[in-house]
Design a protein around this motif. Structure first.
Motif, mmCIF file in Angstrom:
data_model
loop_
_atom_site.group_PDB
_atom_site.id
_atom_site.type_symbol
_atom_site.label_atom_id
_atom_site.label_comp_id
_atom_site.label_asym_id
_atom_site.label_seq_id
_atom_site.Cartn_x
_atom_site.Cartn_y
_atom_site.Cartn_z
ATOM 1 N N CYS A 16 0.856 -1.183 0.000
ATOM 2 C CA CYS A 16 0.000 0.000 0.000
ATOM 3 C C CYS A 16 0.897 1.240 0.000
ATOM 4 C CB CYS A 16 -0.899 -0.006 1.238
ATOM 5 S SG CYS A 16 -1.927 1.486 1.390
ATOM 6 N N ALA A 17 0.581 2.226 -0.832
ATOM 7 C CA ALA A 17 1.376 3.445 -0.935
ATOM 8 C C ALA A 17 1.275 4.304 0.322
ATOM 9 C CB ALA A 17 0.929 4.255 -2.151
ATOM 10 N N VAL A 18 0.247 4.100 1.140
ATOM 11 C CA VAL A 18 0.052 4.920 2.340
ATOM 12 C C VAL A 18 0.638 4.252 3.576
ATOM 13 C CG1 VAL A 18 -1.686 5.972 3.847
ATOM 14 C CG2 VAL A 18 -1.992 6.021 1.381
ATOM 15 N N CYS A 19 0.255 2.999 3.841
ATOM 16 C CA CYS A 19 0.651 2.370 5.108
ATOM 17 C C CYS A 19 1.714 1.287 4.959
ATOM 18 C CB CYS A 19 -0.567 1.799 5.826
ATOM 19 S SG CYS A 19 -1.337 0.409 4.978
ATOM 20 N N GLY A 20 1.987 0.861 3.735
ATOM 21 C CA GLY A 20 3.018 -0.144 3.514
ATOM 22 C C GLY A 20 2.594 -1.577 3.761
ATOM 23 N N THR A 21 1.334 -1.807 4.016
ATOM 24 C CA THR A 21 0.826 -3.156 4.229
ATOM 25 C C THR A 21 0.988 -3.987 2.957
ATOM 26 O OG1 THR A 21 -0.819 -2.355 5.795
ATOM 27 C CG2 THR A 21 -1.249 -4.492 4.804
ATOM 28 N N VAL A 22 1.427 -5.221 3.099
ATOM 29 C CA VAL A 22 1.559 -6.123 1.953
ATOM 30 C C VAL A 22 0.178 -6.663 1.615
ATOM 31 C CG1 VAL A 22 2.584 -8.262 1.105
ATOM 32 C CG2 VAL A 22 3.923 -6.735 2.576
ATOM 33 N N ILE A 23 -0.227 -6.477 0.362
ATOM 34 C CA ILE A 23 -1.545 -6.921 -0.105
ATOM 35 C C ILE A 23 -1.369 -7.647 -1.437
ATOM 36 C CG2 ILE A 23 -2.997 -5.217 1.041
ATOM 37 C CD1 ILE A 23 -2.726 -3.413 -1.355
ATOM 38 N N SER A 24 -2.322 -8.504 -1.752
ATOM 39 C CA SER A 24 -2.248 -9.190 -3.039
ATOM 40 C C SER A 24 -2.578 -8.198 -4.151
ATOM 41 C CB SER A 24 -3.209 -10.373 -3.085
ATOM 42 O OG SER A 24 -4.534 -9.931 -3.209
ATOM 43 N N LYS A 25 -1.940 -8.365 -5.280
ATOM 44 C CA LYS A 25 -2.188 -7.464 -6.409
ATOM 45 C C LYS A 25 -3.630 -7.556 -6.880
ATOM 46 C CE LYS A 25 2.497 -7.038 -8.101
ATOM 47 N NZ LYS A 25 3.445 -7.289 -9.193
ATOM 48 N N ARG A 26 -4.237 -8.715 -6.708
ATOM 49 C CA ARG A 26 -5.627 -8.905 -7.115
ATOM 50 C C ARG A 26 -6.578 -8.052 -6.271
ATOM 51 N NH1 ARG A 26 -7.828 -14.825 -6.894
ATOM 52 N NH2 ARG A 26 -5.755 -15.062 -7.730
ATOM 53 N N ASN A 27 -6.267 -7.871 -4.978
ATOM 54 C CA ASN A 27 -7.130 -7.115 -4.083
ATOM 55 C C ASN A 27 -6.774 -5.638 -3.988
ATOM 56 O OD1 ASN A 27 -8.572 -9.416 -3.425
ATOM 57 N ND2 ASN A 27 -7.209 -9.927 -1.755
ATOM 58 N N ALA A 28 -5.666 -5.239 -4.571
ATOM 59 C CA ALA A 28 -5.216 -3.854 -4.458
ATOM 60 C C ALA A 28 -6.058 -2.929 -5.327
ATOM 61 C CB ALA A 28 -3.758 -3.747 -4.864
ATOM 62 N N LEU A 29 -6.323 -1.762 -4.808
ATOM 63 C CA LEU A 29 -6.958 -0.709 -5.586
ATOM 64 C C LEU A 29 -5.832 0.083 -6.220
ATOM 65 C CD1 LEU A 29 -9.419 0.494 -2.820
ATOM 66 C CD2 LEU A 29 -9.981 -0.918 -4.775
ATOM 67 N N GLY A 30 -5.805 0.167 -7.515
ATOM 68 C CA GLY A 30 -4.684 0.812 -8.178
ATOM 69 C C GLY A 30 -5.075 2.084 -8.891
ATOM 70 N N HIS A 31 -4.138 3.034 -8.901
ATOM 71 C CA HIS A 31 -4.341 4.277 -9.636
ATOM 72 C C HIS A 31 -2.977 4.893 -9.917
ATOM 73 C CE1 HIS A 31 -6.487 7.714 -11.146
ATOM 74 N NE2 HIS A 31 -5.788 8.520 -10.381
ATOM 75 N N SER A 32 -2.708 5.235 -11.141
ATOM 76 C CA SER A 32 -1.447 5.873 -11.540
ATOM 77 C C SER A 32 -0.225 5.078 -11.100
ATOM 78 C CB SER A 32 -1.366 7.288 -10.983
ATOM 79 O OG SER A 32 -2.432 8.074 -11.431
ATOM 80 N N GLY A 33 -0.299 3.771 -11.165
ATOM 81 C CA GLY A 33 0.834 2.936 -10.811
ATOM 82 C C GLY A 33 1.025 2.708 -9.328
ATOM 83 N N LEU A 34 0.147 3.241 -8.494
ATOM 84 C CA LEU A 34 0.222 3.055 -7.047
ATOM 85 C C LEU A 34 -0.830 2.049 -6.610
ATOM 86 C CD1 LEU A 34 0.532 6.793 -6.010
ATOM 87 C CD2 LEU A 34 2.368 5.119 -6.141
ATOM 88 N N ALA A 35 -0.578 1.385 -5.493
ATOM 89 C CA ALA A 35 -1.529 0.416 -4.952
ATOM 90 C C ALA A 35 -2.002 0.899 -3.587
ATOM 91 C CB ALA A 35 -0.873 -0.943 -4.813
#
Length: 51
Positions: A16-35
């Motif tokens: 996560c770009a904000v908190c650094g939590t490791v998340i699966s790419k499938r569940n990540a909300l993405g925008h402009s190359g950030l998760a």
């Protein structure tokens, strides 16, 4: 961690770009190359960078 497991983890997960939590790419909300791990973190990021 072995090289194989590290490769598998980096292939299917992101941080996560904000908190650094490791998340699966499938569940990540993405925008402009950030998760983001949640809509709240996505909104926080864009409000903070809207200067």
């Amino acid at each position: 961690m072995s090289l194989l497991s590290e490769t598998m983890r980096s292939t299917f997960t992101t941080r996560c770009a904000v908190c650094g939590t490791v998340i699966s790419k499938r569940n990540a909300l993405g925008h402009s190359g950030l998760a983001f791990c949640s809509v709240l973190h996505e909104a926080e990021y864009f409000v903070a960078t809207a200067d």
